[in-house]
Design an enzyme around this catalytic site. Sequence first.
Site, PDB file in Angstrom:
ATOM      1  N   TYR A   1     -20.491 -37.960  32.093  1.00  6.79           N
ATOM      2  CA  TYR A   1     -21.005 -36.884  31.740  1.00  6.79           C
ATOM      3  C   TYR A   1     -21.543 -36.579  33.213  1.00  6.79           C
ATOM      4  O   TYR A   1     -20.354 -35.240  33.836  1.00  6.79           O
ATOM      5  CB  TYR A   1     -21.104 -36.459  30.516  1.00  6.79           C
ATOM      6  CG  TYR A   1     -20.700 -36.804  29.621  1.00  6.79           C
ATOM      7  CD1 TYR A   1     -20.029 -37.118  28.853  1.00  6.79           C
ATOM      8  CD2 TYR A   1     -21.133 -36.250  28.325  1.00  6.79           C
ATOM      9  CE1 TYR A   1     -18.847 -37.606  27.950  1.00  6.79           C
ATOM     10  CE2 TYR A   1     -21.205 -36.515  26.890  1.00  6.79           C
ATOM     11  CZ  TYR A   1     -19.174 -37.156  27.224  1.00  6.79           C
ATOM     12  OH  TYR A   1     -19.039 -38.049  25.512  1.00  6.79           O
TER      13      TYR A   1
ATOM     14  N   ASP B   1     -21.304 -37.529  15.978  1.00  5.95           N
ATOM     15  CA  ASP B   1     -20.984 -36.721  14.910  1.00  5.95           C
ATOM     16  C   ASP B   1     -20.033 -37.697  14.550  1.00  5.95           C
ATOM     17  O   ASP B   1     -20.140 -37.523  12.631  1.00  5.95           O
ATOM     18  CB  ASP B   1     -19.442 -36.279  15.822  1.00  5.95           C
ATOM     19  CG  ASP B   1     -19.720 -35.428  16.977  1.00  5.95           C
ATOM     20  OD1 ASP B   1     -20.632 -34.315  17.036  1.00  5.95           O
ATOM     21  OD2 ASP B   1     -19.169 -34.496  17.766  1.00  5.95           O
TER      22      ASP B   1
ATOM     23  N   ASP C   1     -20.642 -50.751  19.237  1.00  3.61           N
ATOM     24  CA  ASP C   1     -19.380 -51.221  18.911  1.00  3.61           C
ATOM     25  C   ASP C   1     -20.076 -51.397  17.240  1.00  3.61           C
ATOM     26  O   ASP C   1     -19.729 -50.890  16.276  1.00  3.61           O
ATOM     27  CB  ASP C   1     -18.357 -51.722  18.615  1.00  3.61           C
ATOM     28  CG  ASP C   1     -18.657 -53.171  19.962  1.00  3.61           C
ATOM     29  OD1 ASP C   1     -20.491 -53.586  19.942  1.00  3.61           O
ATOM     30  OD2 ASP C   1     -18.129 -53.881  19.460  1.00  3.61           O
TER      31      ASP C   1
ATOM     32  N   LYS D   1     -24.437 -51.373  25.663  1.00  4.76           N
ATOM     33  CA  LYS D   1     -22.991 -52.217  25.983  1.00  4.76           C
ATOM     34  C   LYS D   1     -23.098 -53.759  27.001  1.00  4.76           C
ATOM     35  O   LYS D   1     -22.390 -53.319  27.732  1.00  4.76           O
ATOM     36  CB  LYS D   1     -22.013 -51.425  25.712  1.00  4.76           C
ATOM     37  CG  LYS D   1     -21.278 -52.796  25.747  1.00  4.76           C
ATOM     38  CD  LYS D   1     -20.299 -52.734  24.205  1.00  4.76           C
ATOM     39  CE  LYS D   1     -18.866 -53.246  23.718  1.00  4.76           C
ATOM     40  NZ  LYS D   1     -18.633 -53.908  23.038  1.00  4.76           N
TER      41      LYS D   1
ATOM     42  N   ASP E   1     -22.271 -38.897  22.092  1.00  7.13           N
ATOM     43  CA  ASP E   1     -22.233 -37.807  21.579  1.00  7.13           C
ATOM     44  C   ASP E   1     -21.345 -38.380  20.359  1.00  7.13           C
ATOM     45  O   ASP E   1     -21.271 -37.550  19.809  1.00  7.13           O
ATOM     46  CB  ASP E   1     -21.383 -36.985  22.921  1.00  7.13           C
ATOM     47  CG  ASP E   1     -20.834 -36.255  22.728  1.00  7.13           C
ATOM     48  OD1 ASP E   1     -20.642 -35.614  21.920  1.00  7.13           O
ATOM     49  OD2 ASP E   1     -19.751 -35.731  23.650  1.00  7.13           O
TER      50      ASP E   1
END
Length: 357
Positions: free
Chosen positions: A142, A252, A224, A192, A248
């Site tokens: 970001y 959620d 994952d 990851k 992020d």
Amino acid sequence: MNYKIALIRGDGIGPEVVEQAVLVMKAIGKKFGHTFTYEEILMGGCATDQVGKSYPDGTAERCKACDAVLLGAVGGPKWEGLSAQQRPEAALLAIRRDLGLYANLRPATLRPALTDACPLKKETAEKGIDLMMVRELTGGIYFGKRDRYDTQDRGVECTDLMAYSEKEIERIGRRAFELARLRRHKVASVDKANVLETSRLWRSVMHRLAEEYPDVAYSDVLVDNCAMQLVRDPGQFDVLVTENMFGDILSDEASMVTGSIGLLPSASIGDSAPGLYEPIHGSAPDIAGQDKANPIATILSVAMMFRYSFQLPDEATAIEAAVDGVLGEGWRTADMARMGESVVGTCQMGKLICQKL
């Protein structure tokens, strides 16, 4: 004690939910002998409308003069497609950077009265859900360099750079381990590392930190697999720590297993004051001004403010207990309500929680 709070009411339902949180602070002040003064600060789409940019000059300095920042919500379809300086999301990135807010704390807790509202299997919900997502907030993709260019045979091509330093990883990792010591002494680090070089560095730094915290059980989880485990058995997690983009998305996802996104607070903190506290829901312009918004996430954000910025755990616990008491009596805003339950509006929910206090 007197505390100075920067109020960024923001867009959509932001002003409505912030107002209820202010009333809760007033009730806390009366109960515990505190006083509060407020600095009204313009930021978000409403700032674009009034002054032409979403992050007006001097915003950071005014916030730094306060003990904490309470943010309602910013953004909405109205401001999509505008220049970077005018988009509300750019203001969020800017204030996090300027206040040094590198750690985002997002608890996902299934309130006792809402077990039936959890979308997971009954036996999974009944085991309880109480996890803390610790998201790195000022690094990664970001904040990385972006580029857009033409190619001869593939059309337009874009790049977004994900970069992390050892220092950035270590400081967010320490936050996670220290929080775990205050909770159930478990940290799961999400990466990851089977694909990304940044994740391999992340994992090596986290392993080094884990040796400094032998009292905290540590594990690595691929992102994952973590996404899968959050819907299979979220109760297994205590503290989850991860980088910006993964955090992020996963936070959620975690929010939805609690029954409503309208219940979940967050804290963004750095190494010095002020911290920024906000609900994780958006500005919900479709219900703005209709007395339908759930103010509980913003009210619980105030509880986090007392706990993490002011070191007042009794006040934080009192707010949380008042929320649980009201929910335990069956009161619901529309986003939480099921058939036969008592539905109240934003103002009435705030009033009921104040009365409990």
